[in-house]
Design a protein around this motif. Structure first.
Motif, PDB file in Angstrom:
ATOM      1  N   LEU A 120      36.209 -17.046  27.681  1.00  0.00           N
ATOM      2  CA  LEU A 120      37.632 -16.904  27.278  1.00  0.00           C
ATOM      3  C   LEU A 120      37.893 -14.866  27.368  1.00  0.00           C
ATOM      4  O   LEU A 120      38.895 -14.368  27.822  1.00  0.00           O
ATOM      5  CB  LEU A 120      38.307 -17.317  26.302  1.00  0.00           C
ATOM      6  CG  LEU A 120      38.173 -18.790  26.617  1.00  0.00           C
ATOM      7  CD1 LEU A 120      39.880 -19.670  25.386  1.00  0.00           C
ATOM      8  CD2 LEU A 120      39.339 -18.994  28.181  1.00  0.00           C
ATOM      9  N   HIS A 121      36.517 -14.030  25.920  1.00  0.00           N
ATOM     10  CA  HIS A 121      37.348 -12.553  26.516  1.00  0.00           C
ATOM     11  C   HIS A 121      36.356 -12.351  27.721  1.00  0.00           C
ATOM     12  O   HIS A 121      37.488 -11.248  28.342  1.00  0.00           O
ATOM     13  CB  HIS A 121      36.073 -12.423  24.975  1.00  0.00           C
ATOM     14  CG  HIS A 121      36.092 -12.285  23.466  1.00  0.00           C
ATOM     15  ND1 HIS A 121      36.412 -11.689  22.290  1.00  0.00           N
ATOM     16  CD2 HIS A 121      36.743 -13.671  23.064  1.00  0.00           C
ATOM     17  CE1 HIS A 121      37.196 -12.452  21.607  1.00  0.00           C
ATOM     18  NE2 HIS A 121      37.062 -13.582  21.951  1.00  0.00           N
ATOM     19  N   VAL A 122      35.724 -12.378  28.246  1.00  0.00           N
ATOM     20  CA  VAL A 122      34.533 -11.849  29.144  1.00  0.00           C
ATOM     21  C   VAL A 122      36.323 -12.488  30.600  1.00  0.00           C
ATOM     22  O   VAL A 122      36.886 -10.889  31.368  1.00  0.00           O
ATOM     23  CB  VAL A 122      33.883 -12.827  30.616  1.00  0.00           C
ATOM     24  CG1 VAL A 122      33.753 -12.245  31.505  1.00  0.00           C
ATOM     25  CG2 VAL A 122      32.349 -12.434  28.813  1.00  0.00           C
ATOM     26  N   THR A 174      32.008 -21.215  26.025  1.00  0.00           N
ATOM     27  CA  THR A 174      33.065 -21.761  25.904  1.00  0.00           C
ATOM     28  C   THR A 174      34.226 -20.312  25.254  1.00  0.00           C
ATOM     29  O   THR A 174      35.119 -19.730  26.655  1.00  0.00           O
ATOM     30  CB  THR A 174      33.755 -22.770  25.621  1.00  0.00           C
ATOM     31  OG1 THR A 174      33.217 -23.674  25.866  1.00  0.00           O
ATOM     32  CG2 THR A 174      35.204 -22.971  26.163  1.00  0.00           C
ATOM     33  N   HIS A 175      34.287 -19.362  24.062  1.00  0.00           N
ATOM     34  CA  HIS A 175      34.685 -18.881  23.027  1.00  0.00           C
ATOM     35  C   HIS A 175      34.763 -17.385  24.245  1.00  0.00           C
ATOM     36  O   HIS A 175      35.649 -16.565  24.891  1.00  0.00           O
ATOM     37  CB  HIS A 175      35.215 -18.950  21.919  1.00  0.00           C
ATOM     38  CG  HIS A 175      36.092 -18.145  21.201  1.00  0.00           C
ATOM     39  ND1 HIS A 175      36.194 -18.229  20.234  1.00  0.00           N
ATOM     40  CD2 HIS A 175      36.345 -16.466  21.657  1.00  0.00           C
ATOM     41  CE1 HIS A 175      37.191 -17.448  19.267  1.00  0.00           C
ATOM     42  NE2 HIS A 175      37.420 -16.300  20.364  1.00  0.00           N
ATOM     43  N   THR A 176      33.595 -17.195  24.499  1.00  0.00           N
ATOM     44  CA  THR A 176      32.996 -15.834  25.027  1.00  0.00           C
ATOM     45  C   THR A 176      33.476 -15.842  26.173  1.00  0.00           C
ATOM     46  O   THR A 176      34.095 -14.641  26.912  1.00  0.00           O
ATOM     47  CB  THR A 176      31.847 -15.387  25.054  1.00  0.00           C
ATOM     48  OG1 THR A 176      30.967 -15.743  22.446  1.00  0.00           O
ATOM     49  CG2 THR A 176      31.121 -14.392  25.380  1.00  0.00           C
ATOM     50  N   THR A 228      33.561 -17.214  16.338  1.00  0.00           N
ATOM     51  CA  THR A 228      32.245 -17.577  16.586  1.00  0.00           C
ATOM     52  C   THR A 228      31.836 -17.603  18.123  1.00  0.00           C
ATOM     53  O   THR A 228      32.540 -18.467  19.659  1.00  0.00           O
ATOM     54  CB  THR A 228      31.611 -18.775  16.191  1.00  0.00           C
ATOM     55  OG1 THR A 228      31.909 -20.437  16.574  1.00  0.00           O
ATOM     56  CG2 THR A 228      31.763 -19.406  15.050  1.00  0.00           C
ATOM     57  N   HIS A 229      30.948 -16.168  18.432  1.00  0.00           N
ATOM     58  CA  HIS A 229      30.953 -15.949  20.163  1.00  0.00           C
ATOM     59  C   HIS A 229      29.144 -15.738  20.574  1.00  0.00           C
ATOM     60  O   HIS A 229      28.410 -15.476  19.365  1.00  0.00           O
ATOM     61  CB  HIS A 229      31.581 -14.455  20.154  1.00  0.00           C
ATOM     62  CG  HIS A 229      32.931 -14.655  19.645  1.00  0.00           C
ATOM     63  ND1 HIS A 229      33.679 -14.512  18.494  1.00  0.00           N
ATOM     64  CD2 HIS A 229      33.944 -14.320  20.773  1.00  0.00           C
ATOM     65  CE1 HIS A 229      34.854 -14.049  18.725  1.00  0.00           C
ATOM     66  NE2 HIS A 229      35.591 -14.468  19.927  1.00  0.00           N
ATOM     67  N   VAL A 230      28.850 -16.240  21.530  1.00  0.00           N
ATOM     68  CA  VAL A 230      27.098 -15.319  21.597  1.00  0.00           C
ATOM     69  C   VAL A 230      26.815 -14.533  21.193  1.00  0.00           C
ATOM     70  O   VAL A 230      28.146 -13.106  21.500  1.00  0.00           O
ATOM     71  CB  VAL A 230      26.902 -16.229  22.774  1.00  0.00           C
ATOM     72  CG1 VAL A 230      26.559 -17.665  22.838  1.00  0.00           C
ATOM     73  CG2 VAL A 230      27.720 -15.406  24.347  1.00  0.00           C
ATOM     74  N   ALA A 278      41.082  -8.215  18.198  1.00  0.00           N
ATOM     75  CA  ALA A 278      40.622  -8.986  16.494  1.00  0.00           C
ATOM     76  C   ALA A 278      40.359  -9.686  16.553  1.00  0.00           C
ATOM     77  O   ALA A 278      41.202 -10.773  16.987  1.00  0.00           O
ATOM     78  CB  ALA A 278      41.695  -8.010  15.451  1.00  0.00           C
ATOM     79  N   ASP A 279      38.988 -10.386  15.922  1.00  0.00           N
ATOM     80  CA  ASP A 279      39.381 -12.258  15.794  1.00  0.00           C
ATOM     81  C   ASP A 279      37.911 -13.027  15.451  1.00  0.00           C
ATOM     82  O   ASP A 279      36.881 -12.163  14.074  1.00  0.00           O
ATOM     83  CB  ASP A 279      38.297 -12.061  17.058  1.00  0.00           C
ATOM     84  CG  ASP A 279      38.075 -13.708  18.282  1.00  0.00           C
ATOM     85  OD1 ASP A 279      37.846 -14.043  17.410  1.00  0.00           O
ATOM     86  OD2 ASP A 279      38.389 -13.523  19.468  1.00  0.00           O
ATOM     87  N   GLY A 280      38.444 -13.899  14.381  1.00  0.00           N
ATOM     88  CA  GLY A 280      37.791 -14.988  13.651  1.00  0.00           C
ATOM     89  C   GLY A 280      36.607 -15.953  13.868  1.00  0.00           C
ATOM     90  O   GLY A 280      36.401 -16.755  13.465  1.00  0.00           O
TER      91      GLY A 280
END
Ligand SMILES: [Zn+2]
Length: 248
Positions: A112-114, A108-110, A215-217, A211-213
């Protein structure tokens, strides 16, 4: 002692061994700070992990994780018997994160970046805020008005980036270098406190760099399918996009 944030270096590690550094029996509940952890503490729009801690003679569920100062606190609940227990400082413990939930959050976090990347490329507007839970998220953009056909167009652009299976690289660079990077400036690297000397950078190569702390795939192909569920206006120059992440 500062907690070593092991999840920053390996988002795919699920179990770990460490030692209890402090115990807190205060009003806020029974919790332990650990010397090292894989449990992600709530922050940056990503909710905390849950899981289990085990030690010689006991175990407890980890139901909340928070960073206070430079230590990570793990709230412990008993295993259904109602009596929460905490191992004393100095006790070796074994931790296991709830991997199903964490991996859903990584996807889900990834996603959002996409979404950020494609919206910047197509409409040139930055993000103003966001939040996520496993497989569902929202993100706000400085859009006004919402372009015609926006939801469907955003969804197809995201699908193309997932199909491209872009690699996602994590690196640590000096702050002085990060603040000169155009892509990082755009994603607000300046909001990272000045006291942070080294910036963690999450780069979806060729699409989005932040810049990000969190967790991503490892690559966009792992995200699965992303649906734009809804777009809504949250006032002038602020439009909210809700997404759902599904298995491909
Ligand atoms: Zn992120």
């Amino acid at each position: 002692m500062p907690t070593d944030l092991a999840f920053l270096h390996d988002a795919y590690a699920r179990t770990f061994d460490t030692v209890v550094s402090h115990v807190d029996r205060g009003d806020d509940g029974l919790g332990v700070a650990l010397e090292r952890t894989l449990f992600y503490p709530t922050g940056g729009g990503q909710p905390h992990d849950v899981g289990v801690l085990r030690w010689d003679g006991g175990s407890a569920r980890v139901t909340d994780v928070r960073k206070q100062g430079d230590e990570v606190w793990h709230r412990l609940d008993g295993n259904g018997d109602g009596a929460a227990v905490a191992p004393p400082a100095g006790t070796p413990v074994h931790g296991e994160i709830d991997w199903e939930r964490r991996y859903q959050l990584m996807r889900t976090h990834t996603a959002l970046h996409v979404l950020c990347g494609v919206i910047w490329n197509e409409w040139g507007v930055p993000v103003t805020g966001g939040n996520m839970e496993p497989l569902a998220a929202r993100m706000d953009f400085e859009l006004d008005p919402t372009p015609e056909g926006f939801g469907a167009r955003a969804e197809s652009l995201v699908a193309a980036e997932i199909a491209a299976d872009r690699p996602i690289q994590v690196s640590f660079i000096p702050r002085a270098e990060a603040v000169l990077d155009e892509a990082l400036i755009r994603t607000k690297v300046n909001l990272v406190p000045e006291s942070v000397a080294e910036i963690r950078v999450v780069d979806i190569v060729g699409l989005d760099k932040q810049a990000d702390g969190g967790t991503h795939v490892r690559s966009t192909g792992e995200v699965g399918r992303v649906r734009v569920v809804k777009t809504e206006s949250k006032g002038k120059g602020n439009k909210r996009v809700r997404i759902a992440v599904e298995d491909a």
